[in-house]
Design an enzyme around this catalytic site. Sequence first.
Site, PDB file in Angstrom:
ATOM      1  N   LYS A  39     -23.345 -37.399 -11.605  1.00 55.90           N
ATOM      2  CA  LYS A  39     -23.055 -37.448 -13.045  1.00 55.90           C
ATOM      3  C   LYS A  39     -22.737 -36.068 -13.635  1.00 55.90           C
ATOM      4  O   LYS A  39     -22.016 -35.954 -14.616  1.00 55.90           O
ATOM      5  CB  LYS A  39     -24.230 -38.075 -13.799  1.00 55.90           C
ATOM      6  CG  LYS A  39     -24.427 -39.566 -13.507  1.00 55.90           C
ATOM      7  CD  LYS A  39     -23.308 -40.412 -14.089  1.00 55.90           C
ATOM      8  CE  LYS A  39     -23.600 -41.900 -13.969  1.00 55.90           C
ATOM      9  NZ  LYS A  39     -22.432 -42.723 -14.383  1.00 55.90           N
ATOM     10  N   GLU A  46     -24.787 -42.000 -23.829  1.00 57.96           N
ATOM     11  CA  GLU A  46     -25.624 -43.157 -23.521  1.00 57.96           C
ATOM     12  C   GLU A  46     -26.121 -42.954 -22.101  1.00 57.96           C
ATOM     13  O   GLU A  46     -25.505 -42.231 -21.325  1.00 57.96           O
ATOM     14  CB  GLU A  46     -24.807 -44.451 -23.607  1.00 57.96           C
ATOM     15  CG  GLU A  46     -24.043 -44.839 -22.334  1.00 57.96           C
ATOM     16  CD  GLU A  46     -22.907 -43.888 -21.960  1.00 57.96           C
ATOM     17  OE1 GLU A  46     -22.409 -43.188 -22.866  1.00 57.96           O
ATOM     18  OE2 GLU A  46     -22.528 -43.820 -20.772  1.00 57.96           O
ATOM     19  N   SER A  59     -24.615 -41.321  -4.072  1.00 57.43           N
ATOM     20  CA  SER A  59     -24.356 -40.817  -5.427  1.00 57.43           C
ATOM     21  C   SER A  59     -25.537 -40.125  -6.090  1.00 57.43           C
ATOM     22  O   SER A  59     -25.363 -39.304  -6.979  1.00 57.43           O
ATOM     23  CB  SER A  59     -23.871 -41.963  -6.315  1.00 57.43           C
ATOM     24  OG  SER A  59     -24.823 -42.996  -6.323  1.00 57.43           O
TER      25      SER A  59
END
Lengths: 403, 271
Positions: free
Chosen positions: A95, A117, A388
């Site tokens: 991210k 968010e 991830s």
Amino acid sequence: MNTSCLGTGRFGPYGGRYVSETLIHALDELIDAVEHIVSTPAFDAQLKSLLTHYVGRPTPLTEAARLARAIDPRGQALGRLFLKREDLCHTGAHKINNALGQILLATKMGKTRIIAETGAGQHGVATATACALFGLPCEVYMGEEDIQRQAPNVGRMRLLGARVIPVQSGARTLKDAMNEALRDWVTNVATTHYCIGSAAGPHPYPELVARFQSVIGEESRAQMIERTGALPDAAIACVGGGSNAIGMFRGFLQDDRVRLIGVEAAGCGVSSGKHAATLTAGRVGVLHGSKSYVLCDDQGQIREAHSISAGLDYPGVGPEHAWLKDSKRAYYMSATDEEALAAASLVSRTEGIIPALETSHPFAKLATIATDLATSLERPATLLLCLSGRGDKDLETLLRELT
Amino acid sequence: MGRIEDTLAERRAVEGHPKALVTYLCCGDPDEIGSVDLAVACAEEGADILELGMPFSDPTADGPAIARASERALAKGGGLDATLRVARAVRARCATPIVLFGYYNPLFVRGEESVVAMAADAGVDAFLVVDLPIDESLPLREFAFKRGLGVVPLVAPTSRPARVTLIKEVAKTFPIPFVYYVSMMGVTGGAGSVAVLAEAGRQAAEVRSVTGLPTVVGFGIDSPEAAKIAGVGADGVVVGSAIVRKIEANSDADVTLAAVRQLVRGLRGAL
């Protein structure tokens, strides 16, 4: 009519800008910024420097031989397995690639406040981190349910100076957090940049996020060639909104022989109705600004998704994935909560890597994928999986299941 | 759509140019029959256009009052079908123009063409879809046009002049009954300050002069005083959350009706 706001931002029939008129100008500004700021060598150099010296890129490519043998002892289907280690990024997940890109862009656009968010909290942590680095105030909307199940990340965001705003509407998960963030943005759009974490939302977000995440696929492609002298037979990633998957897939879109596979969350099983397998079991609709697959009923009301993994617990999916599915360039399957938990445990014990619950979903499907591929290739398959994120945030859930 | 145009033209023709009053309520809150009675009551008290809200699971343009109403309506089986039932029942009892107000997904999932047909059949005059900006609205406009219905576009304080010009261009192909000017940044249910509402009225007049279309002001109008201020430059005003709050505050049907009647009467008087 002005073509810059008519019929743009589409992946096949998907994408678009289904938002309040109030937000159109901000999206126009962002489109302009993508064209005139993100595409410049100067921006690219600045972001690359941050990714190298702050995030720790390039992330390693780890061969997972013990896991491969645990899944397929004789190596007839699964030949070699490589993991793209996004879990080793600063903040523990992919991210940060997107968050740093967007926050750097926001500073150049003159925005003075950032909202985001978050579901699993990884995007919230990444955004809070980037905001701390650039000295910008940051407010993160997070569903109350997710605040409960991802408590460590809530603490991290607070330590980083962000304000975490609990969202109490709906199922109190990612979809509801995104609704609330959109309400904030429409109110404060002049000063505020909305840092969307998934490859979803209105145009140009899906494109912007995919660009910032495509570093995953680009590095992986070069690393696979360097390590094995060839491309993998498949590139595999989990798909909630689909940001790590699109980042991985973008590196291989031109390589027709590389099969692209996304794994969604089947929750309690797709037939149970309690799942988040939007591409597998959803229908075409419009949610959060773009046309894509959604989970909804016959009246067009969005359904609540279910997954043990907060990051995949979303009834929508990025529009580029919808198009990759329809055009058969990518394939999508799903893994249940139970399968993901078992996979998390297996990966931990065979490789010494505790994966995030999100990433555990594609791990759970490796045997199936390898068997399918080996049958058509008539040789063992080489697989590349995007790891991830790391599982520290999921310890409570993982330990509960262990006992 | 003729019904809306006629209504607004009639208003303008009257001495002193009284403003049009547009009232919103969320269909199915408190229940379907209640919504029909309340909509008819609004018309009887002087509402010129009835916005019938179609509840949606993710009302991102709405503030807490309408979002809660939407949740209550959905819990009672509300949605597209229920809203059309309310529209049909209202149409049977009064001739006031009806605008179906909602979000895009229910229309898209059912199919725009069939929703237009069902709405036309139920006596609806126009659609207002908050998350369907004019760029994305051409298919719906075409289907609506074929059945004589309109689609109301929105203009916000952030809309650049090109957006307003686009409305004028689109209106040449698909007639537009009126334009909805969003008074302020944010979601429904806020309280607009005097300065904001007065500016909105001025902007509405500007939109009207560019497009040649009647323009009403909505968002943040919660009292007769606010309606009067915003109405100065506009062709009319929209009141939504203030009505929805009356419905939320009262559990007895007759008390609710009386409260809404009183509010609408006050608004009518101020315009």
